[in-house]
Design a protein around this motif. Structure first.
Motif, PDB file in Angstrom:
ATOM      1  N   ASP A  19      82.449  60.177  21.807  1.00 33.39           N
ATOM      2  CA  ASP A  19      82.155  61.525  21.349  1.00 33.39           C
ATOM      3  C   ASP A  19      83.485  62.144  20.896  1.00 33.39           C
ATOM      4  O   ASP A  19      84.565  61.642  21.253  1.00 33.39           O
ATOM      5  CB  ASP A  19      81.549  62.323  22.516  1.00 33.39           C
ATOM      6  CG  ASP A  19      81.433  63.798  22.221  1.00 33.39           C
ATOM      7  OD1 ASP A  19      80.834  64.149  21.190  1.00 33.39           O
ATOM      8  OD2 ASP A  19      81.964  64.596  23.008  1.00 33.39           O
ATOM      9  N   CYS A  20      83.406  63.234  20.134  1.00 34.01           N
ATOM     10  CA  CYS A  20      84.644  63.891  19.684  1.00 34.01           C
ATOM     11  C   CYS A  20      84.929  65.175  20.470  1.00 34.01           C
ATOM     12  O   CYS A  20      85.864  65.239  21.263  1.00 34.01           O
ATOM     13  CB  CYS A  20      84.564  64.185  18.192  1.00 34.01           C
ATOM     14  SG  CYS A  20      86.138  64.772  17.500  1.00 34.01           S
ATOM     15  N   THR A  23      85.672  65.380  24.344  1.00 33.19           N
ATOM     16  CA  THR A  23      85.986  64.036  24.827  1.00 33.19           C
ATOM     17  C   THR A  23      87.316  63.572  24.249  1.00 33.19           C
ATOM     18  O   THR A  23      88.248  63.283  24.998  1.00 33.19           O
ATOM     19  CB  THR A  23      84.861  63.052  24.450  1.00 33.19           C
ATOM     20  OG1 THR A  23      83.633  63.486  25.026  1.00 33.19           O
ATOM     21  CG2 THR A  23      85.172  61.651  24.969  1.00 33.19           C
ATOM     22  N   GLY A  56      77.637  70.779  23.565  1.00 42.77           N
ATOM     23  CA  GLY A  56      77.237  69.506  22.986  1.00 42.77           C
ATOM     24  C   GLY A  56      76.206  69.588  21.883  1.00 42.77           C
ATOM     25  O   GLY A  56      75.900  68.584  21.238  1.00 42.77           O
ATOM     26  N   HIS A  58      74.413  70.319  18.270  1.00 44.31           N
ATOM     27  CA  HIS A  58      74.765  70.409  16.858  1.00 44.31           C
ATOM     28  C   HIS A  58      74.860  71.876  16.491  1.00 44.31           C
ATOM     29  O   HIS A  58      74.108  72.714  17.000  1.00 44.31           O
ATOM     30  CB  HIS A  58      73.690  69.718  16.026  1.00 44.31           C
ATOM     31  CG  HIS A  58      74.000  69.620  14.571  1.00 44.31           C
ATOM     32  ND1 HIS A  58      73.516  70.528  13.660  1.00 44.31           N
ATOM     33  CD2 HIS A  58      74.748  68.738  13.868  1.00 44.31           C
ATOM     34  CE1 HIS A  58      73.938  70.200  12.451  1.00 44.31           C
ATOM     35  NE2 HIS A  58      74.693  69.120  12.546  1.00 44.31           N
ATOM     36  N   SER A 118      79.419  61.974  16.644  1.00 42.89           N
ATOM     37  CA  SER A 118      79.630  63.393  16.915  1.00 42.89           C
ATOM     38  C   SER A 118      78.535  64.244  16.304  1.00 42.89           C
ATOM     39  O   SER A 118      77.944  63.878  15.276  1.00 42.89           O
ATOM     40  CB  SER A 118      80.985  63.824  16.338  1.00 42.89           C
ATOM     41  OG  SER A 118      81.191  65.214  16.481  1.00 42.89           O
ATOM     42  N   ASN A 119      78.294  65.390  16.921  1.00 41.37           N
ATOM     43  CA  ASN A 119      77.394  66.386  16.351  1.00 41.37           C
ATOM     44  C   ASN A 119      78.109  67.330  15.398  1.00 41.37           C
ATOM     45  O   ASN A 119      77.480  68.181  14.778  1.00 41.37           O
ATOM     46  CB  ASN A 119      76.735  67.206  17.473  1.00 41.37           C
ATOM     47  CG  ASN A 119      75.385  66.650  17.877  1.00 41.37           C
ATOM     48  OD1 ASN A 119      74.878  65.716  17.278  1.00 41.37           O
ATOM     49  ND2 ASN A 119      74.791  67.237  18.910  1.00 41.37           N
ATOM     50  N   LYS A 153      72.445  64.607  18.255  1.00 43.57           N
ATOM     51  CA  LYS A 153      72.218  64.472  19.696  1.00 43.57           C
ATOM     52  C   LYS A 153      71.418  65.694  20.167  1.00 43.57           C
ATOM     53  O   LYS A 153      71.631  66.788  19.657  1.00 43.57           O
ATOM     54  CB  LYS A 153      73.551  64.422  20.453  1.00 43.57           C
ATOM     55  CG  LYS A 153      74.540  63.391  19.964  1.00 43.57           C
ATOM     56  CD  LYS A 153      75.891  63.588  20.654  1.00 43.57           C
ATOM     57  CE  LYS A 153      76.980  62.767  20.005  1.00 43.57           C
ATOM     58  NZ  LYS A 153      78.304  62.974  20.641  1.00 43.57           N
ATOM     59  N   TYR A 159      74.457  57.357  17.952  1.00 39.83           N
ATOM     60  CA  TYR A 159      74.977  56.254  18.764  1.00 39.83           C
ATOM     61  C   TYR A 159      74.415  54.917  18.326  1.00 39.83           C
ATOM     62  O   TYR A 159      75.130  53.901  18.287  1.00 39.83           O
ATOM     63  CB  TYR A 159      74.709  56.512  20.250  1.00 39.83           C
ATOM     64  CG  TYR A 159      75.800  57.349  20.861  1.00 39.83           C
ATOM     65  CD1 TYR A 159      77.065  56.821  21.067  1.00 39.83           C
ATOM     66  CD2 TYR A 159      75.580  58.673  21.198  1.00 39.83           C
ATOM     67  CE1 TYR A 159      78.090  57.586  21.593  1.00 39.83           C
ATOM     68  CE2 TYR A 159      76.592  59.447  21.725  1.00 39.83           C
ATOM     69  CZ  TYR A 159      77.846  58.897  21.927  1.00 39.83           C
ATOM     70  OH  TYR A 159      78.866  59.652  22.437  1.00 39.83           O
ATOM     71  N   ALA A 175      79.532  53.987  25.429  1.00 39.76           N
ATOM     72  CA  ALA A 175      79.726  55.349  24.947  1.00 39.76           C
ATOM     73  C   ALA A 175      80.586  56.109  25.947  1.00 39.76           C
ATOM     74  O   ALA A 175      80.447  55.928  27.161  1.00 39.76           O
ATOM     75  CB  ALA A 175      78.388  56.056  24.782  1.00 39.76           C
ATOM     76  N   GLU A 177      81.478  60.036  26.872  1.00 38.72           N
ATOM     77  CA  GLU A 177      80.897  61.358  26.629  1.00 38.72           C
ATOM     78  C   GLU A 177      81.326  62.365  27.683  1.00 38.72           C
ATOM     79  O   GLU A 177      81.729  61.990  28.785  1.00 38.72           O
ATOM     80  CB  GLU A 177      79.367  61.259  26.645  1.00 38.72           C
ATOM     81  CG  GLU A 177      78.724  61.030  25.304  1.00 38.72           C
ATOM     82  CD  GLU A 177      78.744  62.284  24.424  1.00 38.72           C
ATOM     83  OE1 GLU A 177      79.164  63.357  24.909  1.00 38.72           O
ATOM     84  OE2 GLU A 177      78.333  62.177  23.255  1.00 38.72           O
ATOM     85  N   GLY A 182      75.174  64.652  24.994  1.00 42.31           N
ATOM     86  CA  GLY A 182      75.695  63.395  24.467  1.00 42.31           C
ATOM     87  C   GLY A 182      75.326  62.198  25.320  1.00 42.31           C
ATOM     88  O   GLY A 182      75.000  61.128  24.795  1.00 42.31           O
TER      89      GLY A 182
END
Length: 240
Positions: A19-20, A23, A56, A58, A118-119, A153, A159, A175, A177, A182
């Motif tokens: 995740d961005c 994270t 988390g 969008h 990422s969202n 997500k 993913y 993953a 997160e 996520g």
């Protein structure tokens, strides 16, 4: 270290998908401030506990949630636009990596294919990683895209796509997160999941194998060092 942590860190994935926000990049604080500014711009106050609900999501889902939370659904589009504008301004001025992110990414990228799921809008993810000096370590970045029918997500799409772009089946990928949203997405896609940072409230956090306090946790760095370095001829076939 817990049994679940031992179990996960005894396993060698074929790829790692990060995740961005929250994270890799310390940008969740920017989303929080952007939400506050967007609410304030419209003469509104965020309801109690809203930050936890929004973590988390969008940004378009967050904008709709913001409007519903103050019983003004007609403001969804305006709040969404304001949210993104304020966030882009904040993250451009102050891109900061999470503790341990750069070191772990560099360790893993020498050993495994890496991707980001990422969202966030692609321009945010690409720009943040570029300014942090990490973009070159990721072969793929996957974000929601209506044209490609990649849903945000907690849907599993980002993913699932990221693992397959790395040339592995989702169950062969790990993953990493920091949010229940996520973790849920990665689990639904079939990846094993490592949670990092403060463990969120709620049952969804249990979908992660373990939770570790940070990306520079000693056991996580020791695990990364223990992974074999692929030889020059080692390649992954793209799964169907």
């Amino acid at each position: 270290m817990t049994t679940k942590a031992n179990d996960l860190l005894d396993w060698s994935p074929e790829a790692v998908v990060f995740d961005c926000d929250g994270t890799l990049m310390d940008s969740e604080r920017h989303w929080q401030e952007a939400r506050r500014r967007a609410f304030r711009e419209h003469g509104l106050q965020p309801p109690s506990g809203f930050a936890l609900q929004a973590t988390g999501l969008h940004y378009e889902d967050c904008g709709r949630l913001m409007a519903r939370s103050v019983h003004k659904p007609e403001l969804a589009e305006d709040l969404t636009a304001a949210l993104l504008d304020h966030f882009l301004e904040l993250v451009t001025d102050d891109p900061v990596t999470m503790p341990g992110a750069a070191r772990l990414v560099r360790l893993l990228s020498a050993r495994l294919p890496l991707a980001v799921a990422s969202n966030c809008p692609r321009v945010v993810v690409e720009g943040s990683l570029e300014r942090a000096g990490l973009r070159a370590h990721f072969q793929h970045i996957v974000v929601p895209d209506t044209g490609d029918r990649v849903r945000p997500k907690p849907h599993p799409d980002v993913y699932d796509v990221a693992a397959r772009l790395c040339g592995v089946h989702p169950h062969q990928a790990l993953a990493i997160e920091d949010s229940v949203t996520g973790v849920t997405a990665a689990h639904r896609a079939g990846l094993r999941v490592l949670g990092v940072g403060p463990r969120p409230q709620g049952d969804g956090a249990a979908l992660a194998d373990p939770w570790l306090p940070a990306l520079h946790a000693p056991e996580l760095l020791a695990w990364a060092h223990s992974l074999g370095t692929p030889g020059p001829t080692q390649k992954h076939e793209n799964p169907q």
